[in-house]
Design a protein around this motif. Structure first.
Motif, PDB file in Angstrom:
ATOM      1  N   THR A 319       0.857  -1.183   0.000  1.00 28.70           N
ATOM      2  CA  THR A 319       0.000   0.000   0.000  1.00 28.70           C
ATOM      3  C   THR A 319       0.891   1.230   0.000  1.00 28.70           C
ATOM      4  OG1 THR A 319      -1.770  -1.118   1.192  1.00 28.70           O
ATOM      5  CG2 THR A 319      -1.693   1.274   1.377  1.00 28.70           C
ATOM      6  N   LEU A 320       0.589   2.216  -0.832  1.00 29.84           N
ATOM      7  CA  LEU A 320       1.368   3.448  -0.914  1.00 29.84           C
ATOM      8  C   LEU A 320       0.517   4.600  -0.412  1.00 29.84           C
ATOM      9  CD1 LEU A 320       2.997   3.004  -4.464  1.00 29.84           C
ATOM     10  CD2 LEU A 320       3.679   2.006  -2.271  1.00 29.84           C
ATOM     11  N   ALA A 321       0.925   5.219   0.681  1.00 30.68           N
ATOM     12  CA  ALA A 321       0.156   6.306   1.290  1.00 30.68           C
ATOM     13  C   ALA A 321       1.099   7.139   2.151  1.00 30.68           C
ATOM     14  CB  ALA A 321      -0.987   5.741   2.137  1.00 30.68           C
ATOM     15  N   ILE A 323       1.868   7.952   5.289  1.00 32.06           N
ATOM     16  CA  ILE A 323       1.537   7.430   6.609  1.00 32.06           C
ATOM     17  C   ILE A 323       1.914   8.405   7.718  1.00 32.06           C
ATOM     18  CG2 ILE A 323       2.038   5.544   8.229  1.00 32.06           C
ATOM     19  CD1 ILE A 323       2.442   3.753   5.734  1.00 32.06           C
ATOM     20  N   ASP A 324       3.062   9.053   7.587  1.00 33.80           N
ATOM     21  CA  ASP A 324       3.513   9.954   8.656  1.00 33.80           C
ATOM     22  C   ASP A 324       3.113  11.407   8.429  1.00 33.80           C
ATOM     23  OD1 ASP A 324       5.192  10.548   6.563  1.00 33.80           O
ATOM     24  OD2 ASP A 324       7.047   9.969   7.578  1.00 33.80           O
ATOM     25  N   GLY A 325       2.393  11.696   7.340  1.00 31.57           N
ATOM     26  CA  GLY A 325       1.870  13.040   7.115  1.00 31.57           C
ATOM     27  C   GLY A 325       2.889  14.065   6.688  1.00 31.57           C
ATOM     28  N   ASN A 326       4.032  13.624   6.106  1.00 27.38           N
ATOM     29  CA  ASN A 326       5.062  14.594   5.702  1.00 27.38           C
ATOM     30  C   ASN A 326       4.973  14.986   4.239  1.00 27.38           C
ATOM     31  OD1 ASN A 326       6.008  12.336   4.381  1.00 27.38           O
ATOM     32  ND2 ASN A 326       8.107  12.479   5.161  1.00 27.38           N
ATOM     33  N   GLY A 327       3.935  14.502   3.533  1.00 24.22           N
ATOM     34  CA  GLY A 327       3.741  14.881   2.138  1.00 24.22           C
ATOM     35  C   GLY A 327       4.384  13.967   1.129  1.00 24.22           C
ATOM     36  N   VAL A 328       5.085  12.926   1.573  1.00 24.03           N
ATOM     37  CA  VAL A 328       5.733  11.969   0.676  1.00 24.03           C
ATOM     38  C   VAL A 328       5.150  10.585   0.940  1.00 24.03           C
ATOM     39  CG1 VAL A 328       7.918  10.950  -0.072  1.00 24.03           C
ATOM     40  CG2 VAL A 328       7.837  13.336   0.656  1.00 24.03           C
ATOM     41  N   LEU A 329       4.961   9.814  -0.123  1.00 27.17           N
ATOM     42  CA  LEU A 329       4.359   8.494   0.028  1.00 27.17           C
ATOM     43  C   LEU A 329       5.274   7.525   0.767  1.00 27.17           C
ATOM     44  CD1 LEU A 329       2.794   7.940  -3.515  1.00 27.17           C
ATOM     45  CD2 LEU A 329       1.609   8.568  -1.403  1.00 27.17           C
ATOM     46  N   ASP A 330       4.654   6.719   1.618  1.00 27.62           N
ATOM     47  CA  ASP A 330       5.334   5.639   2.320  1.00 27.62           C
ATOM     48  C   ASP A 330       4.753   4.307   1.847  1.00 27.62           C
ATOM     49  OD1 ASP A 330       6.709   7.561   4.138  1.00 27.62           O
ATOM     50  OD2 ASP A 330       4.674   7.914   4.850  1.00 27.62           O
ATOM     51  N   VAL A 331       5.315   3.222   2.354  1.00 27.11           N
ATOM     52  CA  VAL A 331       4.904   1.869   1.957  1.00 27.11           C
ATOM     53  C   VAL A 331       4.420   1.118   3.191  1.00 27.11           C
ATOM     54  CG1 VAL A 331       5.649  -0.314   0.945  1.00 27.11           C
ATOM     55  CG2 VAL A 331       6.596   1.845   0.092  1.00 27.11           C
ATOM     56  N   ALA A 332       3.239   0.511   3.102  1.00 26.43           N
ATOM     57  CA  ALA A 332       2.725  -0.326   4.183  1.00 26.43           C
ATOM     58  C   ALA A 332       2.484  -1.727   3.655  1.00 26.43           C
ATOM     59  CB  ALA A 332       1.429   0.250   4.745  1.00 26.43           C
ATOM     60  N   ILE A 333       2.837  -2.725   4.457  1.00 25.81           N
ATOM     61  CA  ILE A 333       2.586  -4.114   4.087  1.00 25.81           C
ATOM     62  C   ILE A 333       2.566  -4.965   5.347  1.00 25.81           C
ATOM     63  CG2 ILE A 333       5.017  -4.702   3.733  1.00 25.81           C
ATOM     64  CD1 ILE A 333       4.119  -6.434   1.326  1.00 25.81           C
ATOM     65  N   GLY A 334       1.708  -5.964   5.367  1.00 25.36           N
ATOM     66  CA  GLY A 334       1.684  -6.930   6.452  1.00 25.36           C
ATOM     67  C   GLY A 334       2.322  -8.229   6.003  1.00 25.36           C
TER      68      GLY A 334
END
Length: 696
Positions: A319-321, A323-334
């Motif tokens: 998932t690309l979103a 996450i930390d609200g800094n304006g740049v996409l992060d990666v989430a995965i389980g």
């Protein structure tokens, strides 16, 4: 070769009871109250495994929820109250793990639904198909994939909807559990250049994005690889494929890629990166697989950007979103099973480093479905909705703290939750579908409270593969692409065997042989230098001139050994060449003979020709797309390495002579160093295409 070797483990449906038993430890106390339940619908005997819910308005009454189940049915429930939508559910031939996709693909202002059926765990080549349904549930088409090892391929992959061949019509692209994957027109016919030979199973759902910057949507998909010819690799890969079915690049790993790639600009450089996990087949075989527990990020050209070890199998789609609200996409995965299973990772997009307070335990054991996100607590960061074997858990993106759990200990979730305002009241809803320990499916809706200040946010990832079209891209490519505007000035004509003309972009219609009773079928055409006319030629060499085209002679008085198959005009327009099936050349007017294939033993017959801008050379093209260059003609490519659905029947070159097009009998276009202006791929032809001419 046992091409479906990977089905047993990678495709199996895990028992709901076993998943629940995997662990109910939910971590710290909830940071906020759970959203309020709005409805729950049980589906007795209809286990819901990997088919993620879709939000789409089917009947004009607000968003509905669509998903598939292992009873082979596609369910549609009203988002507002969970009641069934009229005309649904619809039965398919096999159990469903594919997630439905939807869009208005035929221009009737109503969405069409697409979903695959077939489950790999039900046996090698157990069968399935790709289905399309009208908004009212009526079946539009059923496409049955097959190959030399699997007469009926299961479709675990979800369809991705978007115009991959720039013909101004949406396409449906998906993998299959067999040797090939497919791209169809919205009406269910194969696109030119497809199927694509994968050599092994594809569980992965394709992502759609332009990775090579040519303005055309490409296909990015994971796959498997079994040792043995023609591909002697053990493991898997992610590959990028052009809309015409040509390989752009491959990135190989030592584990299958069951994960579905996600595409987005994760480092802020303005270019899309590709992120994916892998699978869990080879790691369970002798020798293991070191890549089974990794997450990869690739640059748009397919080179490695970074790789991250997780300690658990990474079957889920990333998932690309933000996450930390800094304006740049992060990666989430389980993570699934493995040495350190059931954890949630939030990774910095630029380098794959952990975000603060992550990784953390999932709270409910293994994670197979991808994580959905929204700003659930109104703090500006994207919060994570994690599907597990014991519940759906929500965690703060910024702090990692647990926000709430849904259906704890009651339902196993193997797919992605859906976040949307399904009843239009301004409050976010969470829709989740799963399986109870007794094997019955269930769909639930929860609603966030107004006091939570929940919102999607600009960088949300609210559903499996990002959106209702399942594009897997943060910035979804267009559903349809206007090839004329993107390609710039120019155009071409295609001609059918009855002389019917199909004009694309700047090419204008100047007449046809539609009202003429032909002694022989039309076999080719050529444009005048001005672009304000064209010639058509029949198989006996008869010439038909339209617009400012002038007759310069024909083979009407010549006894032909082989039929005429094509023609080309001189630069002045005061002459032309005709070519026969054996490559014999007939020159008229100021056309000068530059050579032929008369002394060459042809593997396939000649089917068309094009002259160079100077008139001092020409190309001949055979039915397999083989090119023969004479005079000052320069080879620019061929379809020799492409498995053609239909034979090549003609060609044309651009004005500068730097490239050319080849056309197949179904109107499929193969462009070499020239722009694509359209094809007849979405048109039902009365007669096959036999030639083309360019105006550009």
């Amino acid at each position: 070769m046992l091409t479906t070797l990977h089905l047993r483990r990678a495709g199996q449906s895990l028992l709901a009871g076993a998943l629940v038993a995997a662990g109910l430890a939910s971590g710290a106390s909830p940071a906020s109250a759970a959203p309020s339940p709005r409805w729950s619908v049980d589906l007795p005997g209809a286990a819901v495994r990997e088919s993620s819910p879709l939000a789409v308005d089917l009947d004009g009454g607000g968003l509905d929820v669509v998903f598939g189940a292992h009873d082979g049915k596609v369910y549609a429930l009203h988002g507002s109250d969970g009641s069934g939508v009229g005309g649904w559910p619809r039965q398919t031939s096999h159990a469903i793990n594919s997630s439905p996709a939807a869009a208005d693909t035929d221009g009737d202002s109503r969405p069409e639904v697409f979903v695959g059926s077939g489950v790999g765990s039900h046996g090698q080549c157990s069968g399935g198909a790709m289905y399309s349904f009208e908004h009212d549930g009526n079946q539009r088409f059923r496409f049955q994939g097959s190959d030399q090892t699997c007469p009926s391929q299961a479709i675990h992959s979800s369809p991705a909807l978007g115009d991959v061949n720039r013909d101004s019509s949406p396409d449906v692209t998906f993998g299959a559990l067999g040797l090939q994957m497919y791209s169809l027109s919205q009406s269910g016919t194969l696109n030119p250049g497809w199927p694509y030979y994968t050599d092994d199973t594809v569980f992965s759902t394709p992502a759609l994005a332009d990775v090579n910057g040519d303005g055309q949507t490409d296909v990015i998909v994971g796959g498997d690889s079994t040792p043995g010819p023609p591909i002697d690799h053990r493991g898997g890969l992610v590959r990028a494929i052009s809309g015409g079915g040509q390989t752009l690049w491959e990135f190989r790993v030592n584990e299958i890629v069951r994960s579905s790639p996600a595409v987005g600009d994760i480092d802020g450089d303005g270019r899309p990166e590709i992120v994916f996990g892998t699978g869990d087949f080879w790691v369970r075989q002798a020798g293991g697989a070191s890549d089974a527990t990794k997450v990869f990020a690739l640059n748009p050209n397919g080179s490695l950007k970074w790789v991250r070890e997780t300690g658990g199998y990474t079957l889920a789609s990333p998932t690309l979103a933000d996450i930390d609200g800094n304006g740049v996409l992060d990666v989430a995965i389980g993570t699934f099973e493995g040495p350190n299973p059931g954890r949630v990772f939030a990774l910095r997009g630029g380098d794959g480093a952990d975000l603060p307070n992550y990784p953390r335990a999932s709270g409910g054991g293994v994670v197979l479905g991808s994580i959905s996100t929204a700003d659930l607590d109104g703090d500006g960061g994207q919060d994570l909705l994690v599907p597990t074997g014991a519940a759906v858990f929500a965690y703060s993106g910024k702090t990692g703290q647990r926000l709430f759990g849904l259906e704890e200990g009651k339902v196993a979730f193997q797919n992605s939750p859906l976040v949307a305002d399904v009843d239009g009241n301004g409050l976010l809803d969470i829709i989740a579908v799963g399986t109870r320990p007794n094997g019955s499916g269930v769909a639930v809706r929860y609603e966030m409270a107004a006091s939570d200040n929940a919102r999607l946010g600009a960088t949300a990832w609210p559903t499996f593969h990002h959106d209702a079209r399942r594009t897997g891209a943060v910035t979804a490519p267009p559903l349809t692409q206007n090839q004329c505007a993107q390609a710039g000035p120019g155009g071409y004509w295609l001609v059918a065997s009855d002389g019917g003309i199909f004009a694309f972009c700047d090419a204008r219609f100047f007449g046809s042989t539609g009202a003429i009773r032909l002694n022989r079928p039309i076999v080719g055409m050529a444009s005048t230098p001005s672009g304000n006319g064209y010639w058509l030629v029949a198989s006996d060499g008869g010439i038909f001139a339209f617009g400012d085209a002038v007759f310069h002679g024909s083979t009407g008085a010549i006894r032909l050994n082989q039929p005429i198959v094509g023609m080309a005009s001189t630069p002045s327009g005061n002459g032309y060449w005709l070519v026969a099936a054996d490559g014999g050349i007939f020159a008229f007017g100021d056309a000068v003979f530059r050579g032929s294939t008369g002394a060459i033993r042809l593997n396939q017959p000649i089917r068309g020709m094009a002259a160079t801008p100077s008139g001092n050379g020409y190309f001949l093209v055979a039915s397999d797309g083989g090119i023969f260059a004479f005079g000052d003609a320069v080879f620019r490519g061929s379809t020799g390495a492409i498995r053609l659905n239909q034979p090549i029947v003609g060609m044309a070159r651009n004005r500068s002579g730097t490239g050319y097009w080849l056309v197949a009998s179904d109107g499929g276009i193969f462009a070499f160093n020239v722009p694509f202006f359209g094809s007849t791929g979405a048109i039902k032809l009365n007669q096959p295409i036999v030639g083309m001419a360019a105006r550009s």
